[in-house]
Design an enzyme around this catalytic site. Sequence first.
Site, PDB file in Angstrom:
ATOM      1  N   GLU A 136      13.636 -38.594   4.735  1.00 11.58           N
ATOM      2  CA  GLU A 136      12.747 -38.690   3.425  1.00 11.58           C
ATOM      3  C   GLU A 136      12.957 -39.973   2.738  1.00 11.58           C
ATOM      4  OE1 GLU A 136      13.929 -33.803   2.408  1.00 11.58           O
ATOM      5  OE2 GLU A 136      14.643 -35.651   1.002  1.00 11.58           O
ATOM      6  N   GLU A 375      16.571 -43.138  14.347  1.00  2.86           N
ATOM      7  CA  GLU A 375      17.551 -42.283  15.003  1.00  2.86           C
ATOM      8  C   GLU A 375      18.922 -42.878  15.130  1.00  2.86           C
ATOM      9  OE1 GLU A 375      15.423 -40.170  15.469  1.00  2.86           O
ATOM     10  OE2 GLU A 375      13.686 -40.507  16.203  1.00  2.86           O
ATOM     11  N   PHE A 395      32.587 -41.974   7.358  1.00  4.55           N
ATOM     12  CA  PHE A 395      31.109 -41.793   7.027  1.00  4.55           C
ATOM     13  C   PHE A 395      30.996 -42.014   5.386  1.00  4.55           C
ATOM     14  CE2 PHE A 395      31.080 -39.969  11.213  1.00  4.55           C
ATOM     15  CZ  PHE A 395      29.938 -40.631  11.694  1.00  4.55           C
TER      16      PHE A 395
END
Length: 396
Positions: A136, A375, A395
Amino acid sequence: MPKHPTDLLNIESHFTAEELEVRDRTADFVDRRIRPNIGTWYENAVLPVELIGEMAQLGLFGMHLHGYGCAGRSATEYGLAMQEMEAGDSGLRTVVSVQGSLAMSAIYKNGSEEQKNQWLPKMAAGEVIGAFGLTEPTAGSDPSSMATTARRDGDEWVLNGQKRWIGLASIAQIVIIWAKAPTEGADGEITEKVRGFIVPTDTAGFTVSDIEQKLSMRASLQCDITMEEVRLPADAILPNNPGLRGPFACLSEARYGIAWGAMGAARDSIEAALEYASARQQFDRPLSGYQLTQKKLTDMTVELNKGQLISLQLGRAKDAGTLEDHMISVGKLNNCRQAIEICREARTILGGNGITTDYSPLRHANNLESVRTYEGTDEVHTLIIGHRLTGEPAFR
């Protein structure tokens, strides 16, 4: 003797006759249909849609899926085919990846038998083109932050949201849209999870526009999607694997193909530089006769062979059922990173001529800016590998 002068380690000897046949058949298609025209297609930002049917005839769509009209080839055969496709152009390899590793894989891994039988044979034959709507405008590396929603309204699902950088969407008949939707758990509790939906592109409220003025992946299509009250039947939802594991499994398929494909771009760039250096005379001798040129060619080819061996290991592991996600990250991170450096270095051997579309290295390098990003960026794959090494997720 290996087919390519860059195969210093005779990696070709590790492949079966069937695997080499797939490689050579794909390479012949690239030589005949892509190489003579790719410079013009790239310069004019044209995706040659006339090649899609020929790709289907080669069995490239859903190539290593089994049943439903798919070719059922091995993962290694698929990888070799992707190496040859990207030796032609990353954008055209991406057509195969979006159709097979993403859109078809989403239905194959997460769909019902009815959905698989309805769509996969037509997609394998190139009669239906699919796309994969996950990214998005504000949700790239962190898909859990997606803003696209699906709500239930009687017997229908209603989708609202935006997607960006969606390959093939403007020529697709269906797009797999990932959205946050209410989902009933085994205990009957309703929670919000990411779910996949098969969305026909002619559905009211579904709008697609091409992203133009790109400096990379010019011989391909990437698109913006807007959804405003898009109504779908109840059976449009992919019933299996609710949550991010649904799209992530498809991303792993695409990342695997990228690890092979990037080495195709790198190999093609080295061979273009080698051919040029052997013919180009400077100071009364060919460029290939100079030590600095030989060092460049040597360094590039050693990195190429290392990346090809990583790809081979991934393929064998995938075929054996032992491939893990962090292994794919090793291949995607290393091979994209090395490929783009190889292509840039190969361009230096071509001098000023290397900035034209007559030669492939700079085109490959520009394309790889996209391949290195989509990706999973370098940063994402670094953290996946770091998590594997340390056991600590970093993360956030």
